[in-house]
Write a protein that holds these residues in place. Sequence first.
Motif, PDB file in Angstrom:
ATOM      1  N   TYR A 160       0.834  -1.205   0.000  1.00  0.00           N
ATOM      2  CA  TYR A 160       0.000   0.000   0.000  1.00  0.00           C
ATOM      3  C   TYR A 160       0.866   1.252   0.000  1.00  0.00           C
ATOM      4  CZ  TYR A 160      -3.644  -3.213   1.638  1.00  0.00           C
ATOM      5  OH  TYR A 160      -4.517  -4.254   1.767  1.00  0.00           O
ATOM      6  N   PRO A 161       0.409   2.314  -0.655  1.00  0.00           N
ATOM      7  CA  PRO A 161       1.111   3.598  -0.524  1.00  0.00           C
ATOM      8  C   PRO A 161       0.853   4.179   0.863  1.00  0.00           C
ATOM      9  CG  PRO A 161      -0.926   3.904  -1.726  1.00  0.00           C
ATOM     10  CD  PRO A 161      -0.785   2.422  -1.504  1.00  0.00           C
ATOM     11  N   GLN A 162       1.692   5.105   1.263  1.00  0.00           N
ATOM     12  CA  GLN A 162       1.423   5.855   2.486  1.00  0.00           C
ATOM     13  C   GLN A 162       0.681   7.134   2.097  1.00  0.00           C
ATOM     14  OE1 GLN A 162       4.495   5.856   5.620  1.00  0.00           O
ATOM     15  NE2 GLN A 162       5.818   4.794   4.154  1.00  0.00           N
ATOM     16  N   VAL A 163      -0.326   7.470   2.893  1.00  0.00           N
ATOM     17  CA  VAL A 163      -1.176   8.610   2.557  1.00  0.00           C
ATOM     18  C   VAL A 163      -1.240   9.587   3.721  1.00  0.00           C
ATOM     19  CG1 VAL A 163      -2.578   7.208   0.980  1.00  0.00           C
ATOM     20  CG2 VAL A 163      -3.299   7.486   3.366  1.00  0.00           C
ATOM     21  N   LEU A 164      -1.504  10.831   3.371  1.00  0.00           N
ATOM     22  CA  LEU A 164      -1.716  11.880   4.369  1.00  0.00           C
ATOM     23  C   LEU A 164      -3.210  12.098   4.505  1.00  0.00           C
ATOM     24  CD1 LEU A 164      -0.513  14.149   6.195  1.00  0.00           C
ATOM     25  CD2 LEU A 164      -0.693  15.651   4.179  1.00  0.00           C
ATOM     26  N   MET A 165      -3.725  11.915   5.727  1.00  0.00           N
ATOM     27  CA  MET A 165      -5.144  12.159   5.977  1.00  0.00           C
ATOM     28  C   MET A 165      -5.320  13.536   6.592  1.00  0.00           C
ATOM     29  SD  MET A 165      -7.135   8.703   6.991  1.00  0.00           S
ATOM     30  CE  MET A 165      -7.202   7.322   5.846  1.00  0.00           C
ATOM     31  N   LEU A 166      -6.236  14.285   5.982  1.00  0.00           N
ATOM     32  CA  LEU A 166      -6.482  15.672   6.379  1.00  0.00           C
ATOM     33  C   LEU A 166      -7.980  15.919   6.505  1.00  0.00           C
ATOM     34  CD1 LEU A 166      -4.153  17.175   3.675  1.00  0.00           C
ATOM     35  CD2 LEU A 166      -3.791  17.584   6.122  1.00  0.00           C
ATOM     36  N   PRO A 167      -8.378  16.858   7.359  1.00  0.00           N
ATOM     37  CA  PRO A 167      -9.797  17.228   7.398  1.00  0.00           C
ATOM     38  C   PRO A 167     -10.223  17.804   6.045  1.00  0.00           C
ATOM     39  CG  PRO A 167      -8.618  18.113   9.305  1.00  0.00           C
ATOM     40  CD  PRO A 167      -7.583  17.598   8.355  1.00  0.00           C
ATOM     41  N   PRO A 171      -6.336  23.148   2.676  1.00  0.00           N
ATOM     42  CA  PRO A 171      -5.799  23.535   1.363  1.00  0.00           C
ATOM     43  C   PRO A 171      -5.079  22.405   0.618  1.00  0.00           C
ATOM     44  CG  PRO A 171      -5.383  25.265   2.969  1.00  0.00           C
ATOM     45  CD  PRO A 171      -5.975  24.120   3.725  1.00  0.00           C
ATOM     46  N   LEU A 172      -4.401  21.519   1.334  1.00  0.00           N
ATOM     47  CA  LEU A 172      -3.668  20.439   0.666  1.00  0.00           C
ATOM     48  C   LEU A 172      -4.598  19.434  -0.008  1.00  0.00           C
ATOM     49  CD1 LEU A 172      -0.739  19.575   3.135  1.00  0.00           C
ATOM     50  CD2 LEU A 172      -0.567  20.592   0.853  1.00  0.00           C
ATOM     51  N   THR A 173      -5.874  19.401   0.411  1.00  0.00           N
ATOM     52  CA  THR A 173      -6.790  18.414  -0.192  1.00  0.00           C
ATOM     53  C   THR A 173      -7.103  18.745  -1.643  1.00  0.00           C
ATOM     54  OG1 THR A 173      -8.752  19.608   0.619  1.00  0.00           O
ATOM     55  CG2 THR A 173      -7.837  17.891   2.042  1.00  0.00           C
ATOM     56  N   ALA A 174      -6.727  19.928  -2.098  1.00  0.00           N
ATOM     57  CA  ALA A 174      -6.935  20.273  -3.505  1.00  0.00           C
ATOM     58  C   ALA A 174      -5.907  19.594  -4.400  1.00  0.00           C
ATOM     59  CB  ALA A 174      -6.864  21.786  -3.683  1.00  0.00           C
ATOM     60  N   GLN A 175      -4.844  19.013  -3.808  1.00  0.00           N
ATOM     61  CA  GLN A 175      -3.784  18.358  -4.582  1.00  0.00           C
ATOM     62  C   GLN A 175      -4.107  16.877  -4.767  1.00  0.00           C
ATOM     63  OE1 GLN A 175      -0.289  21.142  -2.484  1.00  0.00           O
ATOM     64  NE2 GLN A 175       0.010  18.938  -2.749  1.00  0.00           N
ATOM     65  N   ALA A 176      -3.665  16.334  -5.897  1.00  0.00           N
ATOM     66  CA  ALA A 176      -3.855  14.906  -6.160  1.00  0.00           C
ATOM     67  C   ALA A 176      -2.886  14.071  -5.325  1.00  0.00           C
ATOM     68  CB  ALA A 176      -3.657  14.609  -7.641  1.00  0.00           C
ATOM     69  N   ALA A 234      -3.278  16.323  11.228  1.00  0.00           N
ATOM     70  CA  ALA A 234      -3.198  15.426  10.078  1.00  0.00           C
ATOM     71  C   ALA A 234      -2.476  14.152  10.513  1.00  0.00           C
ATOM     72  CB  ALA A 234      -2.451  16.104   8.935  1.00  0.00           C
ATOM     73  N   ALA A 235      -2.564  13.111   9.690  1.00  0.00           N
ATOM     74  CA  ALA A 235      -1.922  11.839  10.037  1.00  0.00           C
ATOM     75  C   ALA A 235      -1.411  11.151   8.790  1.00  0.00           C
ATOM     76  CB  ALA A 235      -2.907  10.924  10.761  1.00  0.00           C
ATOM     77  N   VAL A 236      -0.241  10.526   8.913  1.00  0.00           N
ATOM     78  CA  VAL A 236       0.310   9.697   7.844  1.00  0.00           C
ATOM     79  C   VAL A 236      -0.015   8.247   8.194  1.00  0.00           C
ATOM     80  CG1 VAL A 236       2.403   8.939   6.644  1.00  0.00           C
ATOM     81  CG2 VAL A 236       2.169  11.325   7.409  1.00  0.00           C
ATOM     82  N   VAL A 237      -0.776   7.590   7.321  1.00  0.00           N
ATOM     83  CA  VAL A 237      -1.208   6.223   7.581  1.00  0.00           C
ATOM     84  C   VAL A 237      -1.009   5.375   6.336  1.00  0.00           C
ATOM     85  CG1 VAL A 237      -2.929   7.020   9.253  1.00  0.00           C
ATOM     86  CG2 VAL A 237      -3.615   6.602   6.894  1.00  0.00           C
ATOM     87  N   ASN A 238      -1.138   4.068   6.494  1.00  0.00           N
ATOM     88  CA  ASN A 238      -1.047   3.168   5.350  1.00  0.00           C
ATOM     89  C   ASN A 238      -2.303   3.292   4.494  1.00  0.00           C
ATOM     90  OD1 ASN A 238       1.273   2.426   6.602  1.00  0.00           O
ATOM     91  ND2 ASN A 238       0.564   0.402   7.245  1.00  0.00           N
ATOM     92  N   GLY A 239      -2.136   3.149   3.202  1.00  0.00           N
ATOM     93  CA  GLY A 239      -3.239   3.354   2.277  1.00  0.00           C
ATOM     94  C   GLY A 239      -4.363   2.357   2.383  1.00  0.00           C
ATOM     95  N   CYS A 240      -4.199   1.311   3.183  1.00  0.00           N
ATOM     96  CA  CYS A 240      -5.283   0.345   3.384  1.00  0.00           C
ATOM     97  C   CYS A 240      -6.359   0.892   4.319  1.00  0.00           C
ATOM     98  CB  CYS A 240      -4.738  -0.961   3.956  1.00  0.00           C
ATOM     99  SG  CYS A 240      -3.771  -0.769   5.477  1.00  0.00           S
ATOM    100  N   ASN A 246     -15.693  13.167   6.131  1.00  0.00           N
ATOM    101  CA  ASN A 246     -15.095  14.502   6.245  1.00  0.00           C
ATOM    102  C   ASN A 246     -13.573  14.466   6.389  1.00  0.00           C
ATOM    103  OD1 ASN A 246     -17.631  15.854   6.121  1.00  0.00           O
ATOM    104  ND2 ASN A 246     -17.949  15.424   8.304  1.00  0.00           N
ATOM    105  N   VAL A 247     -12.965  13.372   5.928  1.00  0.00           N
ATOM    106  CA  VAL A 247     -11.504  13.258   5.903  1.00  0.00           C
ATOM    107  C   VAL A 247     -11.085  12.863   4.497  1.00  0.00           C
ATOM    108  CG1 VAL A 247      -9.515  11.949   6.743  1.00  0.00           C
ATOM    109  CG2 VAL A 247     -11.254  12.724   8.353  1.00  0.00           C
ATOM    110  N   VAL A 248     -10.005  13.459   4.012  1.00  0.00           N
ATOM    111  CA  VAL A 248      -9.492  13.189   2.662  1.00  0.00           C
ATOM    112  C   VAL A 248      -8.098  12.577   2.776  1.00  0.00           C
ATOM    113  CG1 VAL A 248      -8.847  14.201   0.445  1.00  0.00           C
ATOM    114  CG2 VAL A 248     -10.838  15.083   1.697  1.00  0.00           C
TER     115      VAL A 248
END
Length: 282
Positions: A160-167, A171-176, A234-240, A246-248
């Motif tokens: 799995y990729p590592q992902v950043l979870m944000l509310p 502003p960062l949620t506008a990025q792919a 924010a949190a860095v978690v595994n993509g699984c 309300n979290v991206v």
Amino acid sequence: MDALESDGLRAFAVFARHLNLTAAAAELHLAQPSLHAKIGKLARELGTPLYERDGRGLRLTPAGEKLAWFAQENVRRAKDFIAELDGRPTSLTIAAGHGTFRWVIGEGVRGLVNSGRELHVRTANREQAITEVAAGRADVGVFGSRPPPPHLASTEIARYPQVLMLPAGHPLTAQAQCTLKDLAGLPLLLPPPERPHRQELARALLDAGVSIAVAAEVDGWDLMTHFVALGLGAAVVNGCVSAPENVVAIPIRDLPDVRYWAVWRPERTDLPTDVLHHLSVP
């Protein structure tokens, strides 16, 4: 041979699980002196001590660890043989972490149960899972991050990729996707310092020249993502891990994928192939 065919071997298998004479004797419905005598006789017949004092507790000697695996494997094989004769499903014990059971192999576990297997679950971190498998108390261990030790057979079951979870609305949620540089100054919800995920992330951020801003230390993906939803950071978690409402989740481009492995004892040539098939994530 006589020693290895006696009921002392079964008693030792129970003792090795507990490493406590009182608890083992209670499970076996024996008096503690009787259990002590059985284990002592087994040790004398084999010509080697099977356990020793370790502070206020007990631990198995190297010979005791080998005998414990042999004894527990005999018990398992006997149970499976009787189950097959009776037309009942054979048992399977899996050792893995809470998050691994929930986010990685949950569907595989359901498939194993639906296929008729009697499942036993042992919640364990990486080191505990390795110990459970090596000692024969678990048929399979599953864990992520660091590769398995060479003395166990293994196969990669997921990545799995590592992902950043944000509310939602940040502003960062506008990025792919984002990079580690985007985490500069971002309040992070992090695992405790002793967790491998925290240590690996800290090293990656240090290499990227990014200082960590700790919003809170949180143990477990569930609570961590819940706190993200509450807007605590924010949190860095595994993509699984599924993002709550309300979290991206945004992939972090310069962090490596997290790999998960299934491990088992090389001697377990009878481990059914469908077990690894069910546990592998497409």
